[in-house]
Write a protein that holds these residues in place. Structure first.
Motif, PDB file in Angstrom:
ATOM      1  N   PHE A  93      44.000  47.185  38.533  1.00 20.11           N
ATOM      2  CA  PHE A  93      43.936  48.343  37.657  1.00 20.11           C
ATOM      3  C   PHE A  93      42.733  48.242  36.720  1.00 20.11           C
ATOM      4  O   PHE A  93      41.993  49.210  36.551  1.00 20.11           O
ATOM      5  CB  PHE A  93      45.236  48.473  36.857  1.00 20.11           C
ATOM      6  CG  PHE A  93      45.329  49.753  36.080  1.00 20.11           C
ATOM      7  CD1 PHE A  93      45.924  50.866  36.637  1.00 20.11           C
ATOM      8  CD2 PHE A  93      44.824  49.847  34.795  1.00 20.11           C
ATOM      9  CE1 PHE A  93      46.007  52.061  35.927  1.00 20.11           C
ATOM     10  CE2 PHE A  93      44.901  51.022  34.080  1.00 20.11           C
ATOM     11  CZ  PHE A  93      45.494  52.134  34.652  1.00 20.11           C
ATOM     12  N   ILE A  94      42.520  47.080  36.135  1.00 18.01           N
ATOM     13  CA  ILE A  94      41.374  46.882  35.238  1.00 18.01           C
ATOM     14  C   ILE A  94      40.063  47.048  35.997  1.00 18.01           C
ATOM     15  O   ILE A  94      39.130  47.684  35.506  1.00 18.01           O
ATOM     16  CB  ILE A  94      41.437  45.499  34.556  1.00 18.01           C
ATOM     17  CG1 ILE A  94      42.599  45.459  33.564  1.00 18.01           C
ATOM     18  CG2 ILE A  94      40.128  45.177  33.848  1.00 18.01           C
ATOM     19  CD1 ILE A  94      42.892  44.065  33.023  1.00 18.01           C
ATOM     20  N   GLU A  95      40.003  46.502  37.202  1.00 16.09           N
ATOM     21  CA  GLU A  95      38.789  46.621  38.013  1.00 16.09           C
ATOM     22  C   GLU A  95      38.456  48.092  38.271  1.00 16.09           C
ATOM     23  O   GLU A  95      37.291  48.504  38.212  1.00 16.09           O
ATOM     24  CB  GLU A  95      38.981  45.887  39.337  1.00 16.09           C
ATOM     25  CG  GLU A  95      37.750  45.857  40.207  1.00 16.09           C
ATOM     26  CD  GLU A  95      37.964  45.032  41.471  1.00 16.09           C
ATOM     27  OE1 GLU A  95      37.605  45.543  42.549  1.00 16.09           O
ATOM     28  OE2 GLU A  95      38.495  43.909  41.365  1.00 16.09           O
ATOM     29  N   LYS A  96      39.479  48.885  38.509  1.00 14.82           N
ATOM     30  CA  LYS A  96      39.264  50.300  38.820  1.00 14.82           C
ATOM     31  C   LYS A  96      38.975  51.138  37.571  1.00 14.82           C
ATOM     32  O   LYS A  96      38.189  52.085  37.631  1.00 14.82           O
ATOM     33  CB  LYS A  96      40.486  50.862  39.545  1.00 14.82           C
ATOM     34  CG  LYS A  96      40.304  52.291  39.975  1.00 14.82           C
ATOM     35  CD  LYS A  96      41.361  52.720  40.955  1.00 14.82           C
ATOM     36  CE  LYS A  96      40.983  54.098  41.487  1.00 14.82           C
ATOM     37  NZ  LYS A  96      41.735  54.476  42.639  1.00 14.82           N
ATOM     38  N   ASN A  97      39.608  50.793  36.451  1.00 13.94           N
ATOM     39  CA  ASN A  97      39.575  51.670  35.277  1.00 13.94           C
ATOM     40  C   ASN A  97      38.901  51.094  34.041  1.00 13.94           C
ATOM     41  O   ASN A  97      38.731  51.805  33.063  1.00 13.94           O
ATOM     42  CB  ASN A  97      41.004  52.095  34.926  1.00 13.94           C
ATOM     43  CG  ASN A  97      41.612  52.917  36.031  1.00 13.94           C
ATOM     44  OD1 ASN A  97      41.100  53.965  36.377  1.00 13.94           O
ATOM     45  ND2 ASN A  97      42.686  52.421  36.619  1.00 13.94           N
ATOM     46  N   GLY A  98      38.547  49.826  34.053  1.00 15.17           N
ATOM     47  CA  GLY A  98      37.821  49.247  32.927  1.00 15.17           C
ATOM     48  C   GLY A  98      38.669  48.698  31.808  1.00 15.17           C
ATOM     49  O   GLY A  98      38.151  48.054  30.894  1.00 15.17           O
TER      50      GLY A  98
END
Length: 135
Positions: A93-98
């Protein structure tokens, strides 16, 4: 209707982000939707106030526990594996959304949103399906 569409329909019915994600996975987890709805209620708006973990991620992580836990109260043996699944959900999720923080995703301090709630919900459902191997 696929799970992402179902989750958005739930959100449109005023489910919070965590409820929308978890409840869209209820049938696959073998858990009553009402149970997930109640369990996720406090996780909306970044744990009740837009300052912590995104509710959509919280719903997906809760799903990991329901999917993977052995439920053995006397001698739990699945925690480490569930932690790995949860970590993978959050990392993707972090990889996709920062970010994994509601406040950052909504741009509360910066005025610039990284991702909308509906997009976070769809991302969390998609990631949970993949990581938890829900077909």
């Amino acid at each position: 209707m696929n799970r992402k569409e179902l989750a958005i329909a739930y959100h449109d019915k005023k489910y919070n982000c965590a409820q929308a994600v978890a409840c869209s996975l209820a049938k696959d987890l073998g858990v009553e939707e009402e149970t997930l709805f109640k369990a996720c209620e406090g996780f909306g708006l970044g744990m009740g106030g837009m300052c912590a973990t995104c509710g959509a991620i919280s719903g997906a992580v809760m799903a990991a526990g329901f999917k993977n836990s052995d439920g053995n109260l006397a001698d739990p043996k699945t925690k480490a594996d569930t932690y790995k699944l949860s970590k993978e959900i959050v990392n993707q999720f972090i990889e996709k959304n920062g970010s994994a923080v509601c406040r950052d995703l909504k741009g509360v301090d910066t005025g610039k949103a990284l991702r909308s709630c509906p997009d976070c919900i769809m991302d969390a459902v998609e990631i949970a399906e993949k990581v938890l191997e829900i077909e």
